[in-house]
Scaffold this motif. Structure first.
Motif, PDB file in Angstrom:
ATOM      1  N   LEU A 169      -2.164  -0.415  -6.226  1.00  0.00           N
ATOM      2  CA  LEU A 169      -2.590  -1.737  -6.049  1.00  0.00           C
ATOM      3  C   LEU A 169      -3.108  -1.744  -4.903  1.00  0.00           C
ATOM      4  O   LEU A 169      -2.341  -1.511  -3.765  1.00  0.00           O
ATOM      5  N   GLU A 222      -4.740  -4.438  -1.981  1.00  0.00           N
ATOM      6  CA  GLU A 222      -5.129  -5.650  -1.602  1.00  0.00           C
ATOM      7  C   GLU A 222      -6.333  -5.632  -0.452  1.00  0.00           C
ATOM      8  O   GLU A 222      -6.146  -4.566   0.290  1.00  0.00           O
ATOM      9  N   CYS A 277      -7.189  -7.904  -5.310  1.00  0.00           N
ATOM     10  CA  CYS A 277      -6.059  -6.850  -5.732  1.00  0.00           C
ATOM     11  C   CYS A 277      -6.934  -6.125  -6.856  1.00  0.00           C
ATOM     12  O   CYS A 277      -6.874  -6.630  -7.961  1.00  0.00           O
ATOM     13  N   TRP A 332       0.657 -12.785  -7.275  1.00  0.00           N
ATOM     14  CA  TRP A 332       0.785 -12.812  -5.966  1.00  0.00           C
ATOM     15  C   TRP A 332       2.235 -13.215  -5.485  1.00  0.00           C
ATOM     16  O   TRP A 332       2.446 -14.276  -5.788  1.00  0.00           O
ATOM     17  N   THR A 359      -8.716  -6.410 -11.691  1.00  0.00           N
ATOM     18  CA  THR A 359      -8.736  -6.908 -10.249  1.00  0.00           C
ATOM     19  C   THR A 359      -8.262  -8.380 -10.369  1.00  0.00           C
ATOM     20  O   THR A 359      -8.895  -8.959 -11.385  1.00  0.00           O
ATOM     21  N   TYR A 413       1.622  -9.920  -1.049  1.00  0.00           N
ATOM     22  CA  TYR A 413       1.718  -8.690  -1.870  1.00  0.00           C
ATOM     23  C   TYR A 413       0.905  -9.086  -3.363  1.00  0.00           C
ATOM     24  O   TYR A 413       1.460 -10.001  -4.040  1.00  0.00           O
ATOM     25  N   CYS A 414       0.464  -7.999  -3.883  1.00  0.00           N
ATOM     26  CA  CYS A 414       0.026  -8.237  -5.096  1.00  0.00           C
ATOM     27  C   CYS A 414       1.063  -7.524  -5.960  1.00  0.00           C
ATOM     28  O   CYS A 414       1.755  -6.553  -5.623  1.00  0.00           O
ATOM     29  N   GLY A 467       1.473  -3.931  -4.351  1.00  0.00           N
ATOM     30  CA  GLY A 467       0.419  -3.498  -3.197  1.00  0.00           C
ATOM     31  C   GLY A 467       1.367  -3.244  -1.948  1.00  0.00           C
ATOM     32  O   GLY A 467       2.342  -3.631  -1.873  1.00  0.00           O
TER      33      GLY A 467
END
Length: 119
Positions: free
Chosen positions: A4, A6, A22, A36, A77, A94-95, A110
């Motif tokens: 992943l 971002e 992402c 997220w 995405t 963060y994803c 991510g």
């Protein structure tokens, strides 16, 4: 393995906007859900917004009406459009994704992207 990545973070003044992206890549049979999270200095990571493969979304009250999560399934995405940003939105974002592959569902994170909102 799934990655992943971002992008879209940065420094913005209060009231401004940012759009986070992402992109998921790798061994993806299907993505069940993307979300997220964010973590401010000295605080625990918290959920911000999520979206299912079917397009159902949810988010925390503090971002409702300001943040919008969306996705492009063809591109694997997810996006987070952040408007009317406030200094308290400052955090590493963060994803997160749950990915199906070979009949097994796994969770991925991510590396994070910094969002800083100045007053």
């Amino acid at each position: 393995q799934v990655q992943l990545v971002e992008s879209g973070g940065g420094l913005v003044q209060a009231g401004g906007s940012l759009r986070l992206s992402c992109a998921a890549s790798g061994s993806i049979g299907g993505i069940n859900r993307m979300a997220w999270y964010r973590q401010a200095p000295g605080k625990q990571r918290e959920f911000v917004a999520g979206i299912t493969s079917g397009g159902n979304t949810n988010s925390i009250d503090s971002v409702k009406g300001r943040f919008t999560i969306s996705q492009d399934n063809a591109k694997n995405t997810a996006y987070l459009q952040m408007n009317s940003l406030k200094p308290e939105d400052t955090a590493v974002y963060y994803c997160y994704a749950t990915v199906q592959n070979g009949g097994v569902s796994r969770q991925y994170w991510g590396q994070g992207t910094q969002v800083t909102v100045s007053s």
